[in-house]
Design an enzyme around this catalytic site. Structure first.
Site: not given
Length: 216
Positions: A7, A32, A34, A36, A65, A67, A136, A142-143, A174-176, A196-197
């Site tokens: 991401s 990926h 995002d 927004m 994606h 959003m 999600m 937010f990342g 996606d997420g964490g 991502g992070s």
């Protein structure tokens, strides 16, 4: 098939070309993106013109994606800019079946996205029309957020539906997602992991992606 989708929301935007090329050479399978709009989520990223420029420096599929509100108005622009797969938010698409059909008609693969609170039942009558479902595991916008554990049960249930109905859509999350939890997420039935992070905030992208792939 298990894939890592890097991401770029967590990349250094002042060095985006370098970041993309680095993560691709490090072994990412997809990129990926995002998108927004500041309305559906409280953040703004970029649109088709930036995507089009990035496509010229990338060799990987673009997993886009949206959003955003009124996604139907922008589908053609994103496909022309280089989107290989477009994911739309169930919560923002009142005519989801039509939207998915439009994405496919434009030549891209179609996916639907569920926020953490949105039940799987919203997809029951369009599952056969989907190339992928994106679950999600954080609230979008937010990342760098923490993984919501209830997403695992959602993935297990979706995998059971897929087997029961003999369908072949991919399950993306996606997420964490990080090296510490990706094995458990994989066991829940996830096929595509948006990271991502968990990649961009590490010192060695190649080592991180190698470790992620080893654990899935």
């Amino acid at each position: 098939m298990k894939l890592i989708a890097a991401s770029i929301l967590s990349a250094d935007f002042s060095r985006l070309k370098d970041e993309i090329q680095a993560v691709e050479s490090a072994g990412a399978d997809w990129l990926h993106m995002d998108i927004m709009d500041g309305h559906f989520v409280p953040n703004i990223t970029f649109g088709p013109p930036v995507l089009e420029k990035l496509k010229k420096i990338s060799t990987k599929p673009f997993d886009v994606h949206l959003m955003i509100q009124n996604a139907d108005c922008y589908l053609e622009s994103f496909v022309k800019a280089g989107a290989d797969l477009i994911s739309v938010q169930v919560e923002a698409c009142p005519h989801l079946h039509r939207t998915l059909g439009q994405i496919k008609k434009l030549g891209a693969k179609a996916a639907a996205v569920l926020n953490p609170h949105t039940p799987l039942s919203c997809l029951e009558y369009v599952l056969a029309d989907l190339d992928m479902v994106l679950l999600m595991s954080v609230n979008p916008g937010f990342g760098g957020q923490s993984f919501i554990p209830s997403a695992l049960e959602k993935a297990k249930k979706l995998k059971a539906w897929r087997e029961e109905k003999k369908l072949n859509f991919l399950i993306e999350m996606d997420g964490g997602i990080k090296t510490q939890n990706i094995a458990e997420i994989s066991k829940a039935g996830v096929d595509v992991f948006v990271v991502g992070s968990g990649i961009f905030e590490t010192a060695n992208y190649s080592a991180t992606i190698s470790e992620l792939k080893k654990k899935i």
